[in-house]
Write an enzyme that holds these catalytic residues in place. Sequence first.
Site, short mmCIF file in Angstrom:
data_model
loop_
_atom_site.label_atom_id
_atom_site.label_comp_id
_atom_site.label_asym_id
_atom_site.label_seq_id
_atom_site.Cartn_x
_atom_site.Cartn_y
_atom_site.Cartn_z
N LYS A 39 0.82 -1.20 0.00
CA LYS A 39 0.00 0.00 0.00
C LYS A 39 0.86 1.26 0.00
CE LYS A 39 -2.62 -2.51 3.37
NZ LYS A 39 -2.95 -2.54 4.80
N ASP A 47 14.69 -0.89 -0.27
CA ASP A 47 15.51 -1.10 0.92
C ASP A 47 16.50 -2.22 0.59
OD1 ASP A 47 16.29 -0.93 3.59
OD2 ASP A 47 14.61 -2.06 4.36
N LYS A 69 17.42 3.35 -0.19
CA LYS A 69 18.43 3.22 0.86
C LYS A 69 19.57 2.39 0.31
CE LYS A 69 15.29 2.93 4.86
NZ LYS A 69 14.77 1.96 5.84
P1 IMP Z 1 12.80 -4.39 0.51
O1 IMP Z 1 12.24 -5.67 -0.05
O2 IMP Z 1 13.73 -4.66 1.67
O3 IMP Z 1 13.45 -3.50 -0.53
O4 IMP Z 1 11.59 -3.64 1.20
C1 IMP Z 1 10.73 -2.85 0.51
C2 IMP Z 1 9.47 -2.58 1.32
O5 IMP Z 1 9.72 -2.55 2.72
C3 IMP Z 1 8.94 -1.21 0.98
O6 IMP Z 1 8.03 -1.26 -0.09
C4 IMP Z 1 8.31 -0.77 2.27
O7 IMP Z 1 6.95 -1.20 2.33
C5 IMP Z 1 9.09 -1.47 3.34
N1 IMP Z 1 10.12 -0.57 3.93
C6 IMP Z 1 11.46 -0.62 3.77
N2 IMP Z 1 12.08 0.36 4.45
C7 IMP Z 1 11.10 1.06 5.04
C8 IMP Z 1 11.10 2.23 5.90
O8 IMP Z 1 12.13 2.84 6.24
N3 IMP Z 1 9.88 2.65 6.32
C9 IMP Z 1 8.71 2.04 5.98
N4 IMP Z 1 8.67 0.95 5.19
C10 IMP Z 1 9.85 0.47 4.73
#
Ligand code: IMP
Length: 180
Positions: free
Chosen positions: A43, A103, A131
């Site tokens: 979302k 992330d 990030k």
């Molecule tokens: P990844 O798979 O680790 O790249 O995570 C991506 C998802 O994690 C994003 O679409 C967010 O929903 C959530 N996410 C990652 N970092 C944050 C943050 O700092 N705040 C809030 N949600 C985050």
Amino acid sequence: MDDDIEQILISEADLTRRVRGLGAEITAASPGAEQLLCVGLLKGSVIFMADLIRAISRPVAIDFIAVSSYGASTQTSGVVRMLKDLEGDISRSHVVLVEDIVDSGLTLAYVLDLLRRRNPLSLRVCALLNKPERRESQVPIDFLGFDIPNAFVVGYGLDYAESYRNLPYIGVLKPAVYGR
Ligand code: IMP
Ligand code: MG
């Protein structure tokens, strides 16, 4: 709500300015007559996507995908589960996948792989936040809003345990909040 924020990282005015810029970039990079389809990852991307498509000055269609990777934790589990798929066929569309934040990159890598197998005319990524320090899976970001440091952020669609999405800015959450 604002009391739980340690620091405002990106103000409402800076978000507005940058999202308009991203809309202009996507418009300029999408010159053909074929369909442009923005696919939002639910979302977190909802607020960003709503502003982004209004900054695109050519016809654009929208659709959404939902996957789960986190639950209520602030750490990635590496497990990605499909919760809601696209409504339509994408083989005649130029697809821009719209993400709130990249992330580890694991969520994006999974969704990109899934969409690529459906043979869109092209597949690009637009992410509001990145990030870079946390990257585990190398994923391309074609249109990027802001690089941010490794802190947990909320607001402008991003949540912690489903709260804070309605903050109009991007803020760093006080670590005491997720210790509760
Ligand atoms: P990844 O798979 O680790 O790249 O995570 C991506 C998802 O994690 C994003 O679409 C967010 O929903 C959530 N996410 C990652 N970092 C944050 C943050 O700092 N705040 C809030 N949600 C985050
Ligand atoms: Mg989330």
